[in-house]
Design a protein around this motif. Sequence first.
Motif, short mmCIF file in Angstrom:
data_model
loop_
_atom_site.label_atom_id
_atom_site.label_comp_id
_atom_site.label_asym_id
_atom_site.label_seq_id
_atom_site.Cartn_x
_atom_site.Cartn_y
_atom_site.Cartn_z
N TYR A 271 0.80 -1.23 0.00
CA TYR A 271 0.00 0.00 0.00
C TYR A 271 0.83 1.28 0.00
CZ TYR A 271 -3.52 -3.39 1.23
OH TYR A 271 -4.34 -4.48 1.20
N VAL A 272 1.94 1.25 0.76
CA VAL A 272 2.74 2.47 0.88
C VAL A 272 4.24 2.14 0.82
CG1 VAL A 272 1.05 3.81 2.20
CG2 VAL A 272 2.67 2.37 3.42
N SER A 273 5.03 3.16 0.49
CA SER A 273 6.49 2.98 0.41
C SER A 273 7.13 2.88 1.79
CB SER A 273 7.13 4.15 -0.34
OG SER A 273 6.74 4.14 -1.68
N LEU B 278 4.70 4.71 8.84
CA LEU B 278 3.27 4.74 9.16
C LEU B 278 3.03 4.07 10.52
CD1 LEU B 278 0.27 5.21 8.48
CD2 LEU B 278 0.30 3.05 7.19
N HIS C 112 9.63 8.04 -1.27
CA HIS C 112 8.72 7.64 -2.35
C HIS C 112 9.19 8.22 -3.69
CE1 HIS C 112 4.99 6.11 -3.94
NE2 HIS C 112 4.67 7.30 -4.42
N ARG D 284 1.11 2.34 -5.45
CA ARG D 284 1.62 2.49 -4.08
C ARG D 284 1.74 3.98 -3.72
NH1 ARG D 284 6.92 -1.01 -2.50
NH2 ARG D 284 5.64 -2.67 -3.37
N ARG D 285 1.29 4.33 -2.52
CA ARG D 285 1.43 5.70 -2.05
C ARG D 285 2.68 5.83 -1.16
NH1 ARG D 285 -1.30 8.07 -5.82
NH2 ARG D 285 -3.50 7.52 -5.86
N ALA D 286 2.93 7.04 -0.67
CA ALA D 286 4.13 7.25 0.16
C ALA D 286 3.92 6.74 1.58
CB ALA D 286 4.50 8.73 0.20
N ILE D 287 2.82 7.16 2.24
CA ILE D 287 2.68 6.82 3.67
C ILE D 287 1.24 6.60 4.12
CG2 ILE D 287 2.79 9.27 4.39
CD1 ILE D 287 4.46 8.03 6.84
N PRO E 275 -2.21 4.93 2.94
CA PRO E 275 -2.78 4.09 1.87
C PRO E 275 -3.88 4.82 1.10
CG PRO E 275 -2.54 2.80 3.89
CD PRO E 275 -2.19 4.22 4.24
#
Length: 249
Positions: free
Chosen positions: A183-185, A190, A227, A241-244, A246
């Motif tokens: 979901y995230v980098s 997170l 990211h 995929r997002r940075a932080i 979702p």
Amino acid sequence: MSAPSLLALWWTGIAAIVFVWLLRTTAPYGRHARPGWGPAIPSATGWVVMEAASLAAMAALFVASGPTGNVVARVSFWAWVVHYAHRSLVYPYRARLLGKTMPVSIVLMAVLFNAVNSGLNGWWLFFVSDRDASWFLDPRFIAGAALFVTGFALNVQSDSILFGLRRPGETDYRIPHGAGFDYVSCPNYLGEILEWCGFALAVWSLPALSFAVWTAANLVPRALAHHRWYLERFPDYPRQRRAIVPFVL
Ligand code: NDP
């Protein structure tokens, strides 16, 4: 308002300034290491010094407050100890930091932050708060404790996936997959933010809220930088995929 709560408000204002600064200047360690930040020391030493400062400051206040009947403060203290014992002793050992360095300036800034942050939280917990055991049944404590444990688990799991990407001696970067990385980098960041939001909810104090805000102010800009770095470096980096956060950031 108590003195540590008032100071925490000022301290949170500084977090806002640091957040803006970090959006422009990524802290120079790990993949963002670069010259121009003064002398460096081994990264493992840096992590131990930075994070043990938090453990030591909190422990000193705990001891200075004397035997306390405040069971909520004692439980909060042990949650703090678990996190920082892991971060200062277990994490540097597992992270395969041999041969890596970080600037002394970064270590000193982190020590300063950890001293003030632990000081405000310890001051409030051991010298101001007067909660009794009925607080453990409060929905804020129950939800906060659950969030703290979930965040800690996500942080440790995500860091473990990152450590598994390298064989001993390797220093290169690969695309991480699985669990939060779908979901995230930066699911480790997170997890860290969720952890301290959970602590703030469970403890319900301004110093704890300030710590959660500082953690986000520190780690959201760094996650955005990671990211961008992944997208520039890997043409096949997962686009969804997002940075932080979702699906959002
Ligand atoms: P990173 O995610 O940048 O790196 C974690 C470790 O994994 C490092 O050893 C890194 O190596 C390695 N790594 C990262 N990505 C890859 C990849 N794609 N391929 C191979 N290896 C990789 O985290 P940080 O170093 O910034 O932080 C470490 C921990 O400390 C995290 O759990 C974080 O949440 C916590 N932290 C908390 C802060 C707070 O404000 N509370 C502030 C900063 C960190 P390398 O060093 O070579 O990049």
